[in-house]
Design a protein around this motif. Sequence first.
Motif, mmCIF file in Angstrom:
data_model
loop_
_atom_site.group_PDB
_atom_site.id
_atom_site.type_symbol
_atom_site.label_atom_id
_atom_site.label_comp_id
_atom_site.label_asym_id
_atom_site.label_seq_id
_atom_site.Cartn_x
_atom_site.Cartn_y
_atom_site.Cartn_z
ATOM 1 N N LYS A 1 0.845 -1.344 0.000
ATOM 2 C CA LYS A 1 -0.093 0.211 -0.111
ATOM 3 C C LYS A 1 1.055 1.187 -0.015
ATOM 4 C CE LYS A 1 -4.253 1.194 1.961
ATOM 5 N NZ LYS A 1 -5.091 1.519 0.932
ATOM 6 N N GLN A 2 2.054 1.061 0.773
ATOM 7 C CA GLN A 2 2.733 2.323 0.954
ATOM 8 C C GLN A 2 4.173 2.015 0.972
ATOM 9 O OE1 GLN A 2 1.502 4.483 4.429
ATOM 10 N NE2 GLN A 2 1.456 2.821 5.547
ATOM 11 N N LYS B 1 1.127 3.325 -7.361
ATOM 12 C CA LYS B 1 0.238 2.863 -5.979
ATOM 13 C C LYS B 1 0.932 3.817 -4.638
ATOM 14 C CE LYS B 1 0.353 -1.942 -7.405
ATOM 15 N NZ LYS B 1 1.297 -2.991 -6.887
ATOM 16 N N ASN C 1 -1.849 5.880 -2.600
ATOM 17 C CA ASN C 1 -1.981 6.053 -1.287
ATOM 18 C C ASN C 1 -1.738 7.440 -0.374
ATOM 19 O OD1 ASN C 1 -0.255 5.568 1.458
ATOM 20 N ND2 ASN C 1 -2.143 4.170 1.129
ATOM 21 N N GLU D 1 -4.980 9.657 -1.064
ATOM 22 C CA GLU D 1 -5.705 9.024 -0.236
ATOM 23 C C GLU D 1 -5.589 9.656 1.310
ATOM 24 O OE1 GLU D 1 -6.253 4.822 0.726
ATOM 25 O OE2 GLU D 1 -6.648 4.697 -1.476
ATOM 26 N N GLU E 1 -5.626 5.080 -10.057
ATOM 27 C CA GLU E 1 -6.033 4.027 -9.501
ATOM 28 C C GLU E 1 -6.338 3.011 -10.576
ATOM 29 O OE1 GLU E 1 -9.873 4.681 -7.427
ATOM 30 O OE2 GLU E 1 -8.768 5.807 -5.718
#
Length: 454
Positions: free
Chosen positions: A90-91, A285, A289, A292, A302
């Motif tokens: 994710k990060q 990605k 994130n 987000e 995305e």
Amino acid sequence: MKIAITGAGFVGLTTGVCFADKGHQAICVDINEGKIAKINSAVPPFFEKGLEPLLKKHINKNFTATTNLKEAIKSSDITFITVGTPFDGKQIDLSYVKAVSREIGSALKEVDKYHLVVVKSTVVPGTTDDVVLPILEETSGKKAGVDFGVGMNPEFLREGEAVDDFSDPDRIVIGGMDDKSREVLESLYQGFGSVDILRVNNKTAEMIKYTSNSLLATMISFSNEIANLCSSIDGVDVVDVLGGVHLDKRLTPIMPNGERIRPSFVSYLESGCGFGGSCFPKDVKALVNFGEKRGVRMEILEKVVSVNVNQPFQMINLLAGHFPDFKNLKVSVLGIAFKPGTDDVRESPALPIVEELAAKGAAIKVFDPIVRAESESSLKELNNITQAETLEDALKDVDAVLLITRWQEFEKIPELLKKLKISPLVIDGRRMINKTAVPKYLGIGLSQDPVFSK
Ligand code: UDX
């Protein structure tokens, strides 16, 4: 100038050796003793075109490698952070960046002149100012902007072209917390000719890197989305469609003598079975994130990711359209590296393709000019995979051939099939073979009906 580079990976070692080649005194630091010993015996721990001769030229002259971070920093004017920023799905994981920042900070305690610390690792905006800088202050007991400076200098190095990209850059982004940091960093880049230099703050420098890679990845996923639509339209080939788009003079300018310039940028507007590597998938990605977390949804990016995750399966769909049952189907997969000119398989589209074929019971042969199947752990564990030793070997005795990586050697496929008098179905994931040059051809962005050459 004297520079220390912390993290002797692909970026760090290339940076060190290339700065040495520009006349600076460079020391690469890594915690891995084996890696340092290898570098000091003039052997790069990974394959990168042109790096070994430069390493041989400069080792023990103006380039050395060590595990002693403190000594390297004490004898330098500038320290680069080039450690990895692994992705946790994710990060980015900043633990290496933080750990090395702490070590640099404690070394700075013993430095009694101004020192510049520069982040080169790809990090999301704010990391240099809000994570690295406070750690350096805390562990050194010194004041940023007074005793030391902090800069951010992203790299734009393509694997396989890293030495050329470093030595002959298209831009140099000089990020800094203040003018002094930028001035010191910029002075290191004297000797790089009349290249464009952009002087910005650290967050902008960080953002430039992510935006550059996100744009290129977007172009690839855009081309792939168009390809997938083209393949549903009888008689339309995405190669012709994008070829027509490329002729826009804003993409391929026309010179006064009538000749076209075709910037290499345009090749990211070609369709294929998806992008891979250590940068594009991870960087896009990470930016999604990052958005987000700030309440900004990155809807285009995305989709860049999801189109790319699905794209390798277009190869499987093309195969299934012709051979509905994969059980004991003999298939060759050509290319494991994520792109030609490298032995890097990270995020290569070949991996999900081979895994899917294996799960469906196909008998798979794998061939890559550099990478061997057994060197890749996720492939090693699969059943029914054999290693072909040559391209010719890979083409023999199979029902279908899936071309995944654009290795130049694969241009010989039509000639080899002719010589061997065989006609497996060739599914071209890079659209690099003339569709009428082999007996049975399918390609990304072409309608499902195979092209049978006359
Ligand atoms: C990339 C950026 O290009 C580089 O500037 C950055 O610093 C790191 O990330 P790299 O991942 O080595 O470098 O490779 P690149 O050559 O850009 O390829 C990335 C992906 O794009 C690969 O999957 C490749 O197959 C694909 N690609 C590349 C294309 O589809 N078309 C091209 O013309 C080049």
